[in-house]
Write a protein that holds these residues in place. Structure first.
Motif, PDB file in Angstrom:
ATOM      1  N   GLY A 282       0.919  -1.376  -0.164  1.00 58.57           N
ATOM      2  CA  GLY A 282       0.058   0.192   0.172  1.00 58.57           C
ATOM      3  C   GLY A 282       0.679   1.241   0.136  1.00 58.57           C
ATOM      4  N   SER A 283       0.375   2.178  -0.539  1.00 62.85           N
ATOM      5  CA  SER A 283       1.255   3.472  -0.571  1.00 62.85           C
ATOM      6  C   SER A 283       1.337   4.253   0.829  1.00 62.85           C
ATOM      7  CB  SER A 283       0.615   4.615  -1.378  1.00 62.85           C
ATOM      8  OG  SER A 283      -0.860   4.720  -1.282  1.00 62.85           O
TER       9      SER A 283
ATOM     10  N   TYR B 226      -4.510  14.556   3.207  1.00 62.38           N
ATOM     11  CA  TYR B 226      -4.625  13.218   3.400  1.00 62.38           C
ATOM     12  C   TYR B 226      -3.911  13.011   4.878  1.00 62.38           C
ATOM     13  CZ  TYR B 226      -4.088   8.131   3.406  1.00 62.38           C
ATOM     14  OH  TYR B 226      -4.063   6.819   3.547  1.00 62.38           O
TER      15      TYR B 226
ATOM     16  N   THR C 158      -0.443  16.870  -2.399  1.00 63.78           N
ATOM     17  CA  THR C 158      -1.356  15.513  -2.754  1.00 63.78           C
ATOM     18  C   THR C 158      -2.250  16.060  -3.999  1.00 63.78           C
ATOM     19  OG1 THR C 158      -1.342  15.027  -0.477  1.00 63.78           O
ATOM     20  CG2 THR C 158      -3.234  14.021  -1.699  1.00 63.78           C
TER      21      THR C 158
ATOM     22  N   ASP D  83       1.842  12.789  -3.642  1.00 60.49           N
ATOM     23  CA  ASP D  83       1.051  11.866  -3.421  1.00 60.49           C
ATOM     24  C   ASP D  83      -0.249  11.549  -4.502  1.00 60.49           C
ATOM     25  OD1 ASP D  83      -0.857   9.752  -2.762  1.00 60.49           O
ATOM     26  OD2 ASP D  83      -0.677  10.246  -0.565  1.00 60.49           O
TER      27      ASP D  83
ATOM     28  N   TYR E 193      -4.984   9.361  -6.436  1.00 63.30           N
ATOM     29  CA  TYR E 193      -5.840   9.342  -7.498  1.00 63.30           C
ATOM     30  C   TYR E 193      -5.855   9.886  -8.931  1.00 63.30           C
ATOM     31  CZ  TYR E 193      -7.746   8.745  -2.813  1.00 63.30           C
ATOM     32  OH  TYR E 193      -8.244   8.295  -1.557  1.00 63.30           O
TER      33      TYR E 193
ATOM     34  N   THR F  27      -0.590   4.287  -6.169  1.00 61.33           N
ATOM     35  CA  THR F  27      -1.339   3.040  -5.753  1.00 61.33           C
ATOM     36  C   THR F  27      -2.007   2.069  -6.357  1.00 61.33           C
ATOM     37  OG1 THR F  27      -2.603   2.090  -3.603  1.00 61.33           O
ATOM     38  CG2 THR F  27      -3.359   4.331  -4.561  1.00 61.33           C
TER      39      THR F  27
ATOM     40  N   SER G 122      -4.763   0.680  -5.235  1.00 63.40           N
ATOM     41  CA  SER G 122      -5.884   0.352  -4.334  1.00 63.40           C
ATOM     42  C   SER G 122      -7.025   1.179  -4.877  1.00 63.40           C
ATOM     43  CB  SER G 122      -5.643   1.344  -2.931  1.00 63.40           C
ATOM     44  OG  SER G 122      -4.635   0.404  -2.489  1.00 63.40           O
ATOM     45  N   LYS G 123      -6.712   2.115  -5.911  1.00 62.16           N
ATOM     46  CA  LYS G 123      -7.969   3.040  -6.392  1.00 62.16           C
ATOM     47  C   LYS G 123      -8.313   2.629  -7.527  1.00 62.16           C
ATOM     48  CE  LYS G 123      -7.379   5.066  -2.203  1.00 62.16           C
ATOM     49  NZ  LYS G 123      -8.260   5.023  -1.077  1.00 62.16           N
TER      50      LYS G 123
ATOM     51  N   ARG H 282      -3.051  -4.790  -1.185  1.00 59.71           N
ATOM     52  CA  ARG H 282      -2.246  -3.817  -0.759  1.00 59.71           C
ATOM     53  C   ARG H 282      -0.978  -3.663  -1.234  1.00 59.71           C
ATOM     54  NH1 ARG H 282      -4.100  -0.884   0.705  1.00 59.71           N
ATOM     55  NH2 ARG H 282      -2.881   0.182   2.536  1.00 59.71           N
TER      56      ARG H 282
END
Ligand code: PLP
Length: 373
Positions: A98-99, A124, A169, A198, A201, A227, A229-230, A238
């Protein structure tokens, strides 16, 4: 606790580090409700073909689980570099669980006791939290009242505080807006230490070409965090990663735990990357739903900024907790985060977004939440 105390049954708190005492663990609620729109996951589950591929890759890896995994995850880093493009190679990418673990490793290597990290809030929440747990001082710099960031103001804050690490971010969580490349450029030009962008997204941006990856050749102290994850819809596996100068990657090897990324994780991520076109196809649908949702929220008389992410910040409420709770009572979980008076909703499946809007309308009609201009 002494043996005598133990024998008398006395309880004492464990001797946790003084700077952690009284803190609360990270805890976005994980509740079993019909509509969960609170942690910015991708609502589209993996296809049957991808599930089969991951299962086959995991079965293959399982046959070698007596051995440690490739501790440098070279095959995965190569695949991630190929996905990112921009001339990156395995030497200029790094992967972790994960990030969030990527961010932790960055702060272990470049922050730590006697050092500081700066971020522009609201942003974040894990940036300050991981700074704290790595004993890195946290400096909260301000954004404009519309949550924007001006290049000159951002550079001035960095020049004033001289942090060892700067966090930017883009798109920003929870406000949703992308950070202009001019801001990142201005910060990189004056930062005395590392600049972390970061981009969790990034794939949801209205203009994905505006990525800090384009600045990497000019700034050897820039790190771009991504990441799976998105957009990649792989939050459960992860996998986070970064792109940076190879010397930065070498520095991170000093702090990573041996064999940190399991063979099963590496196999699943590689399988998912082979399906990247299919996985990323949900991004267009999510963007369309997002823009429609922003319009609907405005139609309800609410304020909602344009979003470059898979979530929308909206408000303003005299008592946001009341609105959050009333939605939860109706089976819709969103996130009470970021600035007071605002709430954040992740983009779900079309039916989930429709339920969210219908229930929000009911909540507002029932006067559970006074809307501020
Ligand atoms: C801006 C940002 N960065 C990083 C993360 C962490 O994601 P993960 O650890 O799943 O890669 C999140 C998660 O919500 C996020 O919003």
């Amino acid at each position: 606790m002494t043996r005598a105390q133990a024998e008398r049954g006395e309880q004492t708190a464990p001797p946790v580090r003084a700077d952690l005492a009284g803190r609360h663990p990270y805890g976005a609620p994980q509740l079993d409700v019909p509509v969960r729109l609170n942690t910015n996951e991708n609502p589209y589950p993996p296809s049957a073909a991808l599930v089969a591929d991951i299962a086959a890759a995991a079965a293959d890896a399982a046959g070698h689980l007596n051995r440690y995994p490739d501790r440098d995850a070279v095959a995965l880093r190569e695949a991630l570099a190929d996905y990112l493009g921009h001339g990156l190679t395995s030497a200029s990418t790094w992967a972790a669980n994960g990030s969030n673990e990527i961010i932790q490793q960055i702060l272990q290597a470049f922050g730590g006791p006697g050092r500081s990290a700066l971020g522009f809030e609201p942003s974040y929440s894990m940036h300050p939290l991981i700074s704290q747990t790595t004993a890195t001082g946290w400096i909260a710099a301000d954004r404009a009242s519309d949550f924007g960031l001006d290049p000159a103001d951002a550079a001035a804050a960095v020049t004033r505080h001289r942090p060892d690490v700067v966090f930017l971010t883009s798109p920003n969580n929870p406000t949703g807006s992308a950070t202009p490349l001019q801001v990142i450029d201005a910060v990189c030009a004056v930062a005395p230490g590392m600049v972390v962008v970061d981009e969790a997204y990034a794939e949801f941006s209205r203009d994905p070409s505006q990525t800090a990856l384009t600045l990497l050749p000019r700034y050897p102290r820039l790190i771009v965090v991504r990441t799976m994850s998105k957009a990649f819809a792989l939050a459960g596996a992860r996998v986070g990663y970064l792109a940076a100068d190879p010397a930065v990657v070498q520095a991170l090897l000093l702090v990573r735990l041996p064999y940190h990324l399991s063979a099963l994780t590496q196999a699943a991520a590689l399988a998912a990357l082979r399906h990247s076109a299919e996985l990323l196809s949900s991004v267009a649908a999510i963007r369309t739903e997002r823009d429609a949702l922003v319009g609907s929220l405005r139609g309800l008389g609410l304020t909602a900024g344009d979003s470059d992410a898979n979530f929308v910040l909206f408000g303003r409420f005299a008592d946001r907790h009341q609105v959050w709770q009333a939605l939860l009572d109706r089976g819709v979980l969103i996130r009470e985060t970021g600035p007071d008076q605002w709430l954040r909703v992740s983009i779900g499946l079309p039916a989930e977004n429709a339920t969210f809007l219908a229930e929000l309308r009911n909540v507002l009609d029932g006067r559970a939440g006074t809307v501020l201009p």
